[in-house]
Design an enzyme around this catalytic site. Structure first.
Site, PDB file in Angstrom:
ATOM      1  N   ASP A 126      31.345 -51.047  -7.467  1.00  0.00           N
ATOM      2  CA  ASP A 126      30.895 -51.523  -8.770  1.00  0.00           C
ATOM      3  C   ASP A 126      32.042 -52.332  -9.387  1.00  0.00           C
ATOM      4  O   ASP A 126      33.187 -52.202  -8.949  1.00  0.00           O
ATOM      5  CB  ASP A 126      30.547 -50.286  -9.610  1.00  0.00           C
TER       6      ASP A 126
ATOM      7  N   ASP B 181      32.522 -53.384 -13.350  1.00  0.00           N
ATOM      8  CA  ASP B 181      32.983 -52.923 -14.670  1.00  0.00           C
ATOM      9  C   ASP B 181      33.202 -51.407 -14.673  1.00  0.00           C
ATOM     10  O   ASP B 181      32.303 -50.635 -14.348  1.00  0.00           O
ATOM     11  CB  ASP B 181      31.963 -53.300 -15.750  1.00  0.00           C
TER      12      ASP B 181
ATOM     13  N   ASN C 231      25.770 -55.299 -11.892  1.00  0.00           N
ATOM     14  CA  ASN C 231      24.700 -55.685 -12.832  1.00  0.00           C
ATOM     15  C   ASN C 231      25.337 -56.479 -13.963  1.00  0.00           C
ATOM     16  O   ASN C 231      26.284 -55.999 -14.588  1.00  0.00           O
ATOM     17  CB  ASN C 231      24.039 -54.446 -13.436  1.00  0.00           C
ATOM     18  N   GLN C 232      24.837 -57.667 -14.242  1.00  0.00           N
ATOM     19  CA  GLN C 232      25.403 -58.483 -15.325  1.00  0.00           C
ATOM     20  C   GLN C 232      24.275 -59.049 -16.173  1.00  0.00           C
ATOM     21  O   GLN C 232      23.950 -60.236 -16.120  1.00  0.00           O
ATOM     22  CB  GLN C 232      26.296 -59.599 -14.751  1.00  0.00           C
ATOM     23  N   ARG C 233      23.688 -58.182 -16.972  1.00  0.00           N
ATOM     24  CA  ARG C 233      22.595 -58.596 -17.844  1.00  0.00           C
ATOM     25  C   ARG C 233      22.994 -59.622 -18.897  1.00  0.00           C
ATOM     26  O   ARG C 233      22.140 -60.281 -19.468  1.00  0.00           O
ATOM     27  CB  ARG C 233      22.078 -57.375 -18.605  1.00  0.00           C
TER      28      ARG C 233
ATOM     29  N   LYS D 134      20.837 -52.447  -9.905  1.00  0.00           N
ATOM     30  CA  LYS D 134      21.123 -51.039  -9.620  1.00  0.00           C
ATOM     31  C   LYS D 134      20.447 -50.177 -10.680  1.00  0.00           C
ATOM     32  O   LYS D 134      20.481 -50.545 -11.834  1.00  0.00           O
ATOM     33  CB  LYS D 134      22.641 -50.780  -9.648  1.00  0.00           C
TER      34      LYS D 134
END
Ligand SMILES: [Mg+2]
Length: 180
Positions: free
Chosen positions: A10, A12, A55-57, A104
């Site tokens: 992962d 962050d 994950n980068q929303r 994820k």
């Protein structure tokens, strides 16, 4: 811990500091966590493949652009390489829908990695993350799971999702190097 071939990481909260309630939107906001570069130097020769799944929303929500994210990763990879580490690929899910197959805990990014590197076998893969979604991702792909960081109290930790837990990536790397 046995002999694993592929390391999924992962980003962050594992590689860099999380920004609670916000996103890392530019290089100034990207802060390597203590010991991460050293850890990646240790792990480099111990794994066939090392990839990041993140994950980068923030992109999907328009808080930053895909170009911003690419620029952050370009510099991140350069610094990791300069300090003796190696990341073979970075997979990003920018989707905002929770049920996106790539987000994820769904395993789309693991499947992408296996497409790019067909030698990847999830049964000899480790997933290291600091959130429940990382652990569930690892479980869903039948990988071994490693929790790092202090996001959860002891009573919040779900034993069924966690194979190993360490304070941070460096502690994991030092232990893994010794073969456990
Ligand atoms: Mg995280």
């Amino acid at each position: 811990m046995g002999s694993y071939q592929t390391l999924f990481l992962d980003r962050d909260g594992v590689i860099n500091e999380e920004r609670p309630g916000d996103y890392v939107k530019n290089w100034d906001e990207f802060i390597f966590l203590p010991g991460v570069k050293e850890a990646l130097g240790i792990l480099n020769p111990l794994f066939n493949r090392i990839v990041i799944v993140t994950n980068q929303r923030g992109v999907g929500y328009g808080r930053m652009t895909e170009e911003d994210l690419k620029s952050i990763h370009h510099r991140m990879l350069r610094e990791i390489k300069e300090s003796g580490g190696r990341i073979d690929a970075v997979y990003v899910c920018m989707d905002i829908q929770a049920d996106s197959p790539d987000r994820k805990p769904n395993i789309g990014m693991a499947l992408q990695a296996r497409r790019d590197f067909p030698e990847i076998d999830f049964s000899t893969s480790l997933m290291v993350g600091n959130s429940r979604s990382d652990l569930q991702f690892g479980r869903n792909a039948r990988m071994c799971t490693v929790l790092v960081g202090n996001k959860y109290t002891e009573s919040e930790k779900e034993p069924a999702l966690i194979d190993y837990a360490f304070e941070n990536l460096l502690k994991f790397a030092e232990k893994y190097q010794k073969g456990l």
